[in-house]
Design an enzyme around this catalytic site. Structure first.
Site, PDB file in Angstrom:
ATOM      1  N   ASN A   1       0.854  -1.193   0.000  1.00  0.00           N
ATOM      2  CA  ASN A   1       0.000   0.000   0.000  1.00  0.00           C
ATOM      3  C   ASN A   1       0.888   1.239   0.000  1.00  0.00           C
ATOM      4  OD1 ASN A   1      -2.443   1.531   0.229  1.00  0.00           O
ATOM      5  ND2 ASN A   1      -2.037   1.807   2.415  1.00  0.00           N
TER       6      ASN A   1
ATOM      7  N   HIS B   1       0.786   5.213   1.304  1.00  0.00           N
ATOM      8  CA  HIS B   1       0.023   6.070   2.210  1.00  0.00           C
ATOM      9  C   HIS B   1       0.685   7.447   2.248  1.00  0.00           C
ATOM     10  CE1 HIS B   1      -2.646   7.093   5.472  1.00  0.00           C
ATOM     11  NE2 HIS B   1      -1.613   7.650   6.068  1.00  0.00           N
TER      12      HIS B   1
ATOM     13  N   SER C   1       4.710   6.937   2.363  1.00  0.00           N
ATOM     14  CA  SER C   1       5.299   5.657   2.786  1.00  0.00           C
ATOM     15  C   SER C   1       4.727   4.513   1.957  1.00  0.00           C
ATOM     16  CB  SER C   1       4.955   5.354   4.249  1.00  0.00           C
ATOM     17  OG  SER C   1       5.320   6.410   5.104  1.00  0.00           O
TER      18      SER C   1
ATOM     19  N   ASP D   1      -2.963   0.950   8.000  1.00  0.00           N
ATOM     20  CA  ASP D   1      -1.757   1.746   7.676  1.00  0.00           C
ATOM     21  C   ASP D   1      -0.614   1.433   8.646  1.00  0.00           C
ATOM     22  OD1 ASP D   1      -3.161   3.039   5.596  1.00  0.00           O
ATOM     23  OD2 ASP D   1      -3.946   4.525   6.991  1.00  0.00           O
TER      24      ASP D   1
HETATM   25  C1  GAR Z   1      -2.679   8.866  -2.981  1.00  0.00           C
HETATM   26  O1  GAR Z   1      -2.265  10.082  -2.410  1.00  0.00           O
HETATM   27  C2  GAR Z   1      -2.431   7.723  -2.014  1.00  0.00           C
HETATM   28  O2  GAR Z   1      -1.268   7.882  -1.262  1.00  0.00           O
HETATM   29  C3  GAR Z   1      -3.657   7.820  -1.139  1.00  0.00           C
HETATM   30  O3  GAR Z   1      -4.707   8.101  -2.011  1.00  0.00           O
HETATM   31  C4  GAR Z   1      -4.202   8.848  -3.112  1.00  0.00           C
HETATM   32  C5  GAR Z   1      -4.633   8.163  -4.384  1.00  0.00           C
HETATM   33  O4  GAR Z   1      -4.312   8.959  -5.495  1.00  0.00           O
HETATM   34  N1  GAR Z   1      -3.882   6.607  -0.427  1.00  0.00           N
HETATM   35  C6  GAR Z   1      -4.378   6.577   0.815  1.00  0.00           C
HETATM   36  O5  GAR Z   1      -4.705   7.569   1.420  1.00  0.00           O
HETATM   37  C7  GAR Z   1      -4.497   5.176   1.412  1.00  0.00           C
HETATM   38  N2  GAR Z   1      -4.741   5.253   2.798  1.00  0.00           N
HETATM   39  P1  GAR Z   1      -4.330   8.338  -6.943  1.00  0.00           P
HETATM   40  O6  GAR Z   1      -5.701   7.655  -7.116  1.00  0.00           O
HETATM   41  O7  GAR Z   1      -4.193   9.520  -7.847  1.00  0.00           O
HETATM   42  O8  GAR Z   1      -3.200   7.366  -7.043  1.00  0.00           O
END
Ligand code: GAR
Length: 222
Positions: free
Chosen positions: A111, A113, A140, A149
């Protein structure tokens, strides 16, 4: 390097910028993976369109059609398993996963985060970082375990928080760094450099006791 490309399934819920960067790196030959399918829990996720544009298989398993997390995760697992992926990549997949699902893919699910874990698990990380007056933020990559997480962190990238940052400006700077960070970790798995073994992260066969920090100047996976 392994001889065969690593089969990967990507799970998404939204915009899909991380997915796009992984697709681009795969298509440029920078990642030794084959994306078998992109699966979304939201039928209208923009990420699905990005996957289609790249000619990838796309599937929706709509969580609103299931009465419990267990049933949804069971359907998700039954959708994933025929592809026999060596790695599940969560790329903005915004669902809490059940213990059964997580243990089924133990050591084979990553994942990303948007925080320097263990700081700021959960949602709205950028807003909370600004509210707390933090000077450093970042992203991360971690193996997924049952703690939200909270699985072992593999790598991080740091971003300075600027005085005039807004949630949007900070989020955008972190996101730009997320993309090469995620590709790097995926390539480590593809090359069998990175493993989770009995709860211990191994990097080049040795215990990794601190996350690897990606230099902010580094743009491509090494
Ligand atoms: C990203 O910033 C990722 O790190 C976050 O969602 C966004 C997805 O963007 N993930 C989380 O918050 C998971 N807990 P994307 O759809 O443009 O890749």
């Amino acid at each position: 390097m392994s001889q065969k490309n690593l089969p990967v399934v990507v799970l998404v819920s939204g915009r899909g910028s991380n997915l796009q960067s992984i697709i681009d790196a795969m298509q440029d030959g920078r990642l030794d993976i084959d994306i078998q399918a992109v699966i979304s829990n939201r039928p209208r996720a923009a990420a699905l369109e990005k996957a289609r544009q790249a000619g990838l298989d796309t599937i929706t398993v709509d969580h609103t059609k299931f009465s419990s997390r267990e049933e949804f995760d069971q359907a998700l697992q039954e959708t994933i398993d025929p592809y026999q992926p060596g790695l599940i990549v969560l790329a903005g997949f915004m669902r809490i996963l059940t213990p059964g699902f997580v243990s089924h893919y133990h050591g084979h699910m990553l994942n990303i985060h948007p925080s320097l874990l263990p700081k700021y698990p959960g949602l709205e990380t950028h807003r909370r970082v600004l509210e707390n007056g933090e000077k450093k933020h970042g992203a991360s990559i971690h193996f997924v375990t049952n703690e939200l997480d909270g699985g072992p962190v593999v790598s991080q990238v740091e971003v300075d928080v600027l005085e005039n940052d807004t949630t949007d400006s900070l989020a955008a700077r972190v996101l730009e760094r997320e993309h090469p960070l995620y590709c790097q970790a995926i390539q480590w798995i593809a090359e069998e450099k990175l493993k989770l073994d009995n709860g211990q992260v191994l990097f080049n066969g040795k215990p990794l006791n601190q996350p690897r920090i990606m230099s902010t100047k580094q743009q491509s996976p090494t």
